[in-house]
Design an enzyme around this catalytic site. Structure first.
Site, mmCIF file in Angstrom:
data_model
loop_
_atom_site.group_PDB
_atom_site.id
_atom_site.type_symbol
_atom_site.label_atom_id
_atom_site.label_comp_id
_atom_site.label_asym_id
_atom_site.label_seq_id
_atom_site.Cartn_x
_atom_site.Cartn_y
_atom_site.Cartn_z
ATOM 1 N N SER A 47 0.824 -1.219 0.000
ATOM 2 C CA SER A 47 0.000 0.000 0.000
ATOM 3 C C SER A 47 0.857 1.268 0.000
ATOM 4 O O SER A 47 1.956 1.290 0.577
ATOM 5 C CB SER A 47 -0.882 -0.005 1.251
ATOM 6 O OG SER A 47 -1.406 1.282 1.491
ATOM 7 N N TYR A 97 -2.797 5.463 -4.141
ATOM 8 C CA TYR A 97 -3.950 6.346 -3.947
ATOM 9 C C TYR A 97 -3.664 7.612 -4.740
ATOM 10 O O TYR A 97 -2.508 7.992 -4.881
ATOM 11 C CB TYR A 97 -4.096 6.723 -2.475
ATOM 12 C CG TYR A 97 -4.712 5.671 -1.599
ATOM 13 C CD1 TYR A 97 -6.011 5.222 -1.830
ATOM 14 C CD2 TYR A 97 -4.027 5.151 -0.505
ATOM 15 C CE1 TYR A 97 -6.601 4.277 -1.002
ATOM 16 C CE2 TYR A 97 -4.606 4.207 0.323
ATOM 17 C CZ TYR A 97 -5.891 3.777 0.073
ATOM 18 O OH TYR A 97 -6.468 2.848 0.887
ATOM 19 N N THR A 145 -6.487 2.442 -6.211
ATOM 20 C CA THR A 145 -7.681 2.276 -5.377
ATOM 21 C C THR A 145 -8.565 3.504 -5.548
ATOM 22 O O THR A 145 -8.108 4.637 -5.383
ATOM 23 C CB THR A 145 -7.277 2.074 -3.905
ATOM 24 O OG1 THR A 145 -6.521 0.864 -3.829
ATOM 25 C CG2 THR A 145 -8.496 1.953 -2.998
ATOM 26 N N LYS A 177 -8.988 -0.929 -8.207
ATOM 27 C CA LYS A 177 -9.569 -1.586 -7.024
ATOM 28 C C LYS A 177 -10.619 -0.688 -6.384
ATOM 29 O O LYS A 177 -10.361 0.502 -6.142
ATOM 30 C CB LYS A 177 -8.446 -1.874 -6.019
ATOM 31 C CG LYS A 177 -8.916 -2.395 -4.669
ATOM 32 C CD LYS A 177 -7.723 -2.824 -3.828
ATOM 33 C CE LYS A 177 -8.149 -3.313 -2.472
ATOM 34 N NZ LYS A 177 -8.497 -2.233 -1.545
ATOM 35 N N HIS A 207 -13.732 -2.072 -0.094
ATOM 36 C CA HIS A 207 -12.664 -1.741 0.855
ATOM 37 C C HIS A 207 -12.891 -2.470 2.186
ATOM 38 O O HIS A 207 -12.615 -1.938 3.253
ATOM 39 C CB HIS A 207 -12.618 -0.227 1.075
ATOM 40 C CG HIS A 207 -11.238 0.338 1.256
ATOM 41 N ND1 HIS A 207 -10.567 1.005 0.272
ATOM 42 C CD2 HIS A 207 -10.403 0.344 2.328
ATOM 43 C CE1 HIS A 207 -9.384 1.410 0.728
ATOM 44 N NE2 HIS A 207 -9.264 1.017 1.979
#
Ligand SMILES: Cc1cc2nc3c(=O)[nH]c(=O)nc-3n(C[C@H](O)[C@H](O)[C@H](O)COP(=O)(O)O)c2cc1C
Length: 405
Positions: free
Chosen positions: A136, A160, A186, A276, A300
């Site tokens: 992440s 992100y 995401t 995602k 999520h």
């Protein structure tokens, strides 16, 4: 009437086989575990409440999370008996690479808070098992450190959209230079979901030593000892931040991101691109039209929009809409190998898990995560065999039915 007699020593002796008790406490704890739900209970004992709740919890009333789990409980398998299942093949292909089972370890933020071994431990287990691991942007291990920890593993980097586009671009360059196999964007995180457990627990990042956490600490000495005697716990890609998760997201994430940003990313990254957090067939088609190679049907883990569509329920419509233009994965609420079978039979190429491996990590570091991988593999192959299916690729929608009652 039962006639009793005195037992003979020669009869008793073979029954007395004391089980070997592992000497190391972690192994002793893990030896008692039969499922990921057991690991969750162990994790709850080992980690401070705020840390466990950050992992276990979801947004709002946690309706999305509950529904995800209930959807898997509603699945009824349709087995075919008298099939030769002496050899069962769990392997599949994910983004053009062989995987040992249809599973990906999902990106999770602040992973070293769960256990100091953090992302490198999870990535090593993924590499050993033969499945992808997604790091992440909000990770506690850098892109480069993770690549060094699991050089042979299949590694994805999850992005992100940050307000600072130059920083986002920098991640893309670093992921390419460190040999990451895929990029994941995401898209369900324009703003932070309302994680009420975190609010109630007063969770800050990094955890602060208030009077309450100090008392908590006394009840979880192992966790605090690890925290205080290893590398400081901080985001690998963010300068030091003191505040709540919601404050961090509000400051860093860009709520103005649109499909044009996805098109920009498609230009910037030439490798496989995964989107995602798609929850409807229309959105899945829209991102595939812009060039996504795969979509993750996901809410999520219920941590963003409470009452979002339930991934397992919308999965078949997404698969039908996307066809063979992209791979479709699913996540949310998966805790057993049987859940993975249900997801694949419903049309997913693979399932992602977040909490499942985090429970293992919290309960026992890398060995706990390994236990999760082993359990999922064993449960998956047993489920396939009992379904009368010898290969993951033979799973079809008529192997599952969603009970209404
Ligand atoms: C503690 C935690 C942190 C997470 N952090 C991220 C993240 O940084 N990026 C992301 O795309 N998803 C994140 N997720 C969501 C997961 O990638 C995944 O979608 C979700 O965990 C799936 O549900 P499950 O936990 O029930 O398996 C996080 C989930 C958890 C539980």
């Amino acid at each position: 009437m039962t006639v009793r007699r005195r037992p003979r020593w020669s009869e008793l002796q073979p029954l007395l086989r004391p089980r070997k008790v592992p000497l190391r406490p972690t192994e002793r704890r893990l030896a008692t575990v039969a499922s990921i739900s057991d690991l969750r209970l162990l994790a709850r004992r080992r980690a401070p409440r705020a840390v466990f709740d950050y992992t276990d919890g979801a947004a709002g009333e946690e309706i999305s999370l509950r529904r995800s789990r209930q959807a898997y409980a509603r699945v009824e398998f349709q087995p075919q008996v008298l099939q030769d299942v002496s050899a069962v093949d769990a392997t599949t292909m994910i983004l053009g690479r062989p995987a040992a089972l249809p599973l990906v370890f999902a990106p999770t933020g602040f992973t070293r808070m769960m256990h100091t071994e953090g992302e490198p431990a999870v990535a090593r287990v993924a590499a050993r098992t033969g499945i992808p691991f997604a790091l992440s942007t909000m990770g506690t291990t850098s892109i480069e450190q993770l690549a060094a920890a699991a050089p042979d593993g299949c590694r994805w980097f999850q992005l992100y959209l940050w307000r600072d586009r130059a920083a986002s671009h920098d991640f893309v360059v670093r992921a390419r230079e460190s040999g990451y196999d895929a990029l994941v964007l995401t898209v369900d995180t324009a703003v932070a979901g309302a994680r009420l457990r975190d609010v109630r627990n007063g969770l800050t990042i990094p955890p602060s030593l208030s009077a309450r956490t100090f008392v908590e600490g006394a009840m979880h000495p192992g966790w605090w000892f690890d925290l205080l005697t290893t590398e400081p716990l901080e985001f690998a890609s963010l300068s030091r931040f003191d505040g709540t998760v919601a404050e961090l997201v509000a400051k860093t994430f860009d709520p103005a991101g649109t499909i044009a940003d996805l098109a920009w990313l498609r230009e910037a990254w030439e490798g496989p691109l995964v989107v995602k957090g798609v929850a409807t067939a229309a959105d899945a088609v829209a991102v595939v039209d812009v060039g996504a190679d795969a979509v993750v049907v996901s809410n999520h883990g219920g941590r963003q929009l409470d009452r979002a569509p339930t991934p397992l329920e919308v999965l078949p419509a997404v698969v039908d809409a996307v066809g063979d233009r992209a791979e479709v994965y699913v996540d949310g609420g998966i805790l057993t190998g049987g859940d993975i079978v249900a997801a694949v039979a419903s049309g997913a190429r693979a399932a992602l898990v977040g909490r499942a491996y985090l429970y293992g990590l919290m309960a026992g570091g890398e060995r706990g995560v390994q236990r999760v991988a082993d359990l999922l593999m064993a449960e998956l192959t047993t489920t396939l065999a009992l379904l009368g299916v010898t290969s993951v690729s033979d799973l079809r929608r008529d192997h599952v039915r969603l009970r209404t009652g």
